[in-house]
Design an enzyme around this catalytic site. Sequence first.
Site, short mmCIF file in Angstrom:
data_model
loop_
_atom_site.label_atom_id
_atom_site.label_comp_id
_atom_site.label_asym_id
_atom_site.label_seq_id
_atom_site.Cartn_x
_atom_site.Cartn_y
_atom_site.Cartn_z
N GLU A 213 -4.50 113.25 -2.25
CA GLU A 213 -3.24 113.99 -2.27
C GLU A 213 -3.54 115.36 -2.85
OE1 GLU A 213 -0.17 111.59 -4.17
OE2 GLU A 213 0.24 110.62 -2.23
N GLU B 253 -2.56 118.43 -4.64
CA GLU B 253 -1.47 118.76 -5.55
C GLU B 253 -1.90 119.88 -6.50
OE1 GLU B 253 0.44 115.49 -7.52
OE2 GLU B 253 -0.08 114.04 -5.93
N ASP C 159 -4.84 113.65 -6.37
CA ASP C 159 -4.30 112.35 -6.76
C ASP C 159 -4.80 111.31 -5.74
OD1 ASP C 159 -2.74 110.33 -7.85
OD2 ASP C 159 -0.98 110.90 -6.68
N ARG D 190 -3.91 103.61 -0.06
CA ARG D 190 -2.64 103.37 0.66
C ARG D 190 -2.37 101.90 0.92
NH1 ARG D 190 -0.31 107.95 -0.69
NH2 ARG D 190 -1.39 109.78 0.10
N LYS E 148 -2.95 104.16 -7.60
CA LYS E 148 -3.10 105.54 -8.07
C LYS E 148 -3.82 105.59 -9.42
CE LYS E 148 0.14 107.45 -5.20
NZ LYS E 148 0.04 108.73 -4.50
N THR F 100 -7.94 110.43 -10.85
CA THR F 100 -7.26 111.69 -10.53
C THR F 100 -8.24 112.80 -10.90
OG1 THR F 100 -5.12 110.72 -11.13
CG2 THR F 100 -5.22 113.12 -10.99
N GLU G 149 -0.74 111.48 6.29
CA GLU G 149 0.07 112.27 7.22
C GLU G 149 -0.76 112.81 8.38
OE1 GLU G 149 1.33 114.32 3.46
OE2 GLU G 149 2.98 114.97 4.75
MN MN Z 1 0.65 112.09 -5.99
#
Ligand code: MN
Length: 423
Positions: free
Chosen positions: A205, A207, A239, A243, A259, A263, A369
């Site tokens: 992710e 971020e 992150d 999934r 998660k 990180t 995505e």
């Molecule tokens: Mn996140």
Amino acid sequence: MTGLNATHDPARRSWVESANAAGADFPIQNLPFGVFSQGAGAHRVGVAIGDRILDLTALEASGRLVPSPQERVFADGVLNPFMALPQAIWSETRARIADLLDAEVGGPQGLVTVPLVEATMHLPIFVRSFTDFYASREHASNVGSMFRGPDNALMPNWLHLPVGYNGRASTVVVSGTQIRRPNGQLKAPDVDAPSFGPCRRLDIELEMGAIVGTPSTMGQPVTTAQAYDMIFGYVLLNDWSARDIQVWEYQPLGPFQAKAFATTISPWVVTREALEPFRVPTPERIKPLLPYLEEGSANNFDIHLEIDMAPSGAAPTTISRTNYRHMYFSSAQQLTHHSASGCAMCTGDLLGSGTVSGRTPDSLGSLLEMSWNGRDPIAVAGGTRTFIEDGDTLTLRGWCEGDYRVGFGACAGTILPAVDYGR
Ligand code: MN
């Protein structure tokens, strides 16, 4: 509110020549803080300038930079003691460092600088707590329509509050740290019982991470203006997300082990003050916000973001280009909401923005995505990918572009095979 001052003057040049090159990530107007070591030496606090690091631990020990008369804030090789000082001291220290590095005002005499290539970078802060948000409307809409259909893409709360969860500070690591693929419970929709094994849908992710400098008191909410000022600086944040573990475990309390395993953040903390020239408002509201979340100023930032993906032994391919300015809730709004119940915020708290996705297929912040949950492979040098394979390296980059560039550097990680439980 900090505003513009002499440290933002585009005409300034440094005696570190590499800092003056067009497109340099670390010109004299940036001055990001980090923690480094050389060889077997201790961790030291430094500021990046061009292709070098100015050693602030040495500068403080020599008495030429004294942020606090009470204590040596750079002696411990971590930024928290400095971030806990009043905001005015952050600004005064930045102004003093800019003068020391200025080609007209300062000079190299008596200053210790280290080539970036000779330094090992470390986690710049002691991460007190990690909270991750979900503040990109484009990302939340994409993920929502994937799993609930386009008519229910956004949950009823989403336009009213910055959705988030409390993550793990223990596994926040600095760029370059290798990441082991997690094991976990997996259950495909068409089988009755879960199994245990390596994640097969490992994702990133993209971020930004906001780092809290000024703490708040338990029981005392903060305004958006106070929250903006409490933030010391920003890093790139990956992150990492499992999934398939997430989809089985997340109801009803949200992400947990999916998660918790890693990180990654970039090593250089770009100060909020360095980002002042790049402030932009959040996007137009779809629904009015409750008064405590309204902002009287532009608290978002125009930060270009990219993701590179490189299979083992292959050249990197840029798989996304987006911008932090798309975020529906600013980090100040996130911090305000976080404190609204009376939750105390601490020096060293890390707030993940949520995945930054744009509106177009080439501006998405996750492989979930990009591949539409594994349906559409994406092309990278050396093959195609739906999710991350062992040996792949993922690198985030970010920068602001104006009269000069304020760069964040890189946030990278390579995936190692999962621990073998001898199944
Ligand atoms: Mn996140």
